[in-house]
Design a protein around this motif. Structure first.
Motif, mmCIF file in Angstrom:
data_model
loop_
_atom_site.group_PDB
_atom_site.id
_atom_site.type_symbol
_atom_site.label_atom_id
_atom_site.label_comp_id
_atom_site.label_asym_id
_atom_site.label_seq_id
_atom_site.Cartn_x
_atom_site.Cartn_y
_atom_site.Cartn_z
ATOM 1 N N UNK A 45 0.535 -39.695 -17.079
ATOM 2 C CA UNK A 45 0.719 -39.517 -18.522
ATOM 3 C C UNK A 45 1.950 -40.290 -19.003
ATOM 4 N N UNK A 46 3.022 -40.246 -18.230
ATOM 5 C CA UNK A 46 4.229 -41.011 -18.576
ATOM 6 C C UNK A 46 3.944 -42.506 -18.602
ATOM 7 N N UNK A 47 3.176 -42.976 -17.647
ATOM 8 C CA UNK A 47 2.772 -44.375 -17.609
ATOM 9 C C UNK A 47 1.999 -44.723 -18.876
ATOM 10 N N UNK A 48 1.057 -43.874 -19.244
ATOM 11 C CA UNK A 48 0.247 -44.113 -20.442
ATOM 12 C C UNK A 48 1.116 -44.146 -21.696
ATOM 13 N N UNK A 49 2.046 -43.209 -21.809
ATOM 14 C CA UNK A 49 2.931 -43.158 -22.984
ATOM 15 C C UNK A 49 3.776 -44.428 -23.093
ATOM 16 N N UNK A 50 4.290 -44.883 -21.977
ATOM 17 C CA UNK A 50 5.085 -46.111 -21.982
ATOM 18 C C UNK A 50 4.274 -47.317 -22.398
ATOM 19 N N UNK A 51 3.048 -47.399 -21.907
ATOM 20 C CA UNK A 51 2.165 -48.511 -22.271
ATOM 21 C C UNK A 51 1.816 -48.441 -23.755
ATOM 22 N N UNK A 52 1.513 -47.245 -24.238
ATOM 23 C CA UNK A 52 1.188 -47.077 -25.661
ATOM 24 C C UNK A 52 2.350 -47.522 -26.545
ATOM 25 N N UNK A 53 3.543 -47.118 -26.193
ATOM 26 C CA UNK A 53 4.712 -47.486 -26.992
ATOM 27 C C UNK A 53 4.978 -48.976 -26.944
ATOM 28 N N UNK A 54 4.906 -49.543 -25.773
ATOM 29 C CA UNK A 54 5.216 -50.968 -25.613
ATOM 30 C C UNK A 54 4.201 -51.858 -26.325
ATOM 31 N N UNK A 55 2.923 -51.509 -26.245
ATOM 32 C CA UNK A 55 1.869 -52.352 -26.798
ATOM 33 C C UNK A 55 1.382 -51.883 -28.165
ATOM 34 N N UNK A 56 1.926 -50.770 -28.632
ATOM 35 C CA UNK A 56 1.531 -50.210 -29.924
ATOM 36 C C UNK A 56 0.014 -50.001 -29.999
ATOM 37 N N UNK A 57 -0.511 -49.327 -28.978
ATOM 38 C CA UNK A 57 -1.931 -49.004 -28.932
ATOM 39 C C UNK A 57 -2.078 -47.512 -28.650
ATOM 40 N N UNK A 58 -3.254 -46.996 -28.928
ATOM 41 C CA UNK A 58 -3.582 -45.617 -28.589
ATOM 42 C C UNK A 58 -4.568 -45.628 -27.433
ATOM 43 N N UNK A 59 -4.212 -44.954 -26.362
ATOM 44 C CA UNK A 59 -5.088 -44.850 -25.198
ATOM 45 C C UNK A 59 -5.804 -43.504 -25.256
ATOM 46 N N UNK A 60 -7.126 -43.534 -25.370
ATOM 47 C CA UNK A 60 -7.864 -42.257 -25.379
ATOM 48 C C UNK A 60 -7.656 -41.499 -24.068
ATOM 49 N N UNK A 61 -7.653 -40.183 -24.163
ATOM 50 C CA UNK A 61 -7.487 -39.350 -22.968
ATOM 51 C C UNK A 61 -8.507 -39.697 -21.894
ATOM 52 N N UNK A 62 -9.740 -39.981 -22.310
ATOM 53 C CA UNK A 62 -10.790 -40.303 -21.334
ATOM 54 C C UNK A 62 -10.452 -41.570 -20.548
ATOM 55 N N UNK A 63 -9.785 -42.512 -21.189
ATOM 56 C CA UNK A 63 -9.372 -43.740 -20.502
ATOM 57 C C UNK A 63 -8.270 -43.421 -19.496
ATOM 58 N N UNK A 64 -7.280 -42.677 -19.944
ATOM 59 C CA UNK A 64 -6.153 -42.326 -19.064
ATOM 60 C C UNK A 64 -6.650 -41.528 -17.852
ATOM 61 N N UNK A 65 -7.559 -40.600 -18.093
ATOM 62 C CA UNK A 65 -8.090 -39.782 -16.997
ATOM 63 C C UNK A 65 -8.902 -40.599 -15.995
ATOM 64 N N UNK A 66 -9.392 -41.765 -16.417
ATOM 65 C CA UNK A 66 -10.184 -42.610 -15.511
ATOM 66 C C UNK A 66 -9.315 -43.478 -14.610
ATOM 67 N N UNK A 67 -8.015 -43.498 -14.859
ATOM 68 C CA UNK A 67 -7.112 -44.327 -14.074
ATOM 69 C C UNK A 67 -6.953 -43.764 -12.670
ATOM 70 N N UNK A 68 -7.476 -44.496 -11.711
ATOM 71 C CA UNK A 68 -7.363 -44.111 -10.312
ATOM 72 C C UNK A 68 -6.549 -45.151 -9.537
ATOM 73 N N UNK A 69 -6.744 -46.405 -9.913
ATOM 74 C CA UNK A 69 -6.052 -47.503 -9.251
ATOM 75 C C UNK A 69 -5.289 -48.340 -10.274
ATOM 76 N N UNK A 70 -4.427 -49.203 -9.782
ATOM 77 C CA UNK A 70 -3.725 -50.145 -10.647
ATOM 78 C C UNK A 70 -4.737 -51.020 -11.378
ATOM 79 N N UNK A 71 -5.783 -51.418 -10.706
ATOM 80 C CA UNK A 71 -6.821 -52.237 -11.337
ATOM 81 C C UNK A 71 -7.494 -51.527 -12.497
ATOM 82 N N UNK A 72 -7.725 -50.220 -12.366
ATOM 83 C CA UNK A 72 -8.308 -49.431 -13.470
ATOM 84 C C UNK A 72 -7.383 -49.443 -14.680
ATOM 85 N N UNK A 73 -6.103 -49.238 -14.443
ATOM 86 C CA UNK A 73 -5.124 -49.250 -15.538
ATOM 87 C C UNK A 73 -5.131 -50.618 -16.198
ATOM 88 N N UNK A 74 -5.023 -51.640 -15.382
ATOM 89 C CA UNK A 74 -4.928 -53.002 -15.880
ATOM 90 C C UNK A 74 -6.153 -53.389 -16.702
#
Length: 87
Positions: A45-74
């Motif tokens: 969640x902290x990773x997601x918040x940092x990315x949202x702030x830096x890129x000024x985007x909103x990440x849906x919870x379903x996207x964040x919950x799907x993050x299993x690997x670095x490749x998924x995040x990327x």
């Protein structure tokens, strides 16, 4: 390619802020957030918040919950950034 490298750099920076005693310099797409990197749900969640702030985007919870690997995040962040740029 430039978007991918920027996102990987951002992921590395955000992970280093979350877990300052770990070395995240050599992240690989297949690295598991939980098994390989030792993150927990709060770290994700902290990773997601940092990315949202830096890129000024909103990440849906379903996207964040799907993050299993670095490749998924990327790939999910890259997709959202590209979608936003095309608006």
């Amino acid at each position: 390619m430039a978007v991918t490298m920027t996102i990987l750099t951002l992921i590395t920076r955000e992970l280093s802020a979350t877990r300052p005693l770990r070395d995240f310099a050599n992240l690989r797409a297949e690295d598991s957030l939980f098994d390989d990197l030792g993150l927990d749900e709060l770290d994700r969640i902290c990773l997601a918040c940092g990315i949202e702030q830096e890129l000024n985007i909103d990440l849906p919870d379903s996207v964040i919950e799907s993050w299993i690997t670095i490749g998924c995040v990327q790939s999910s962040v890259e997709r959202l950034v590209i979608e936003r740029m095309s608006l």
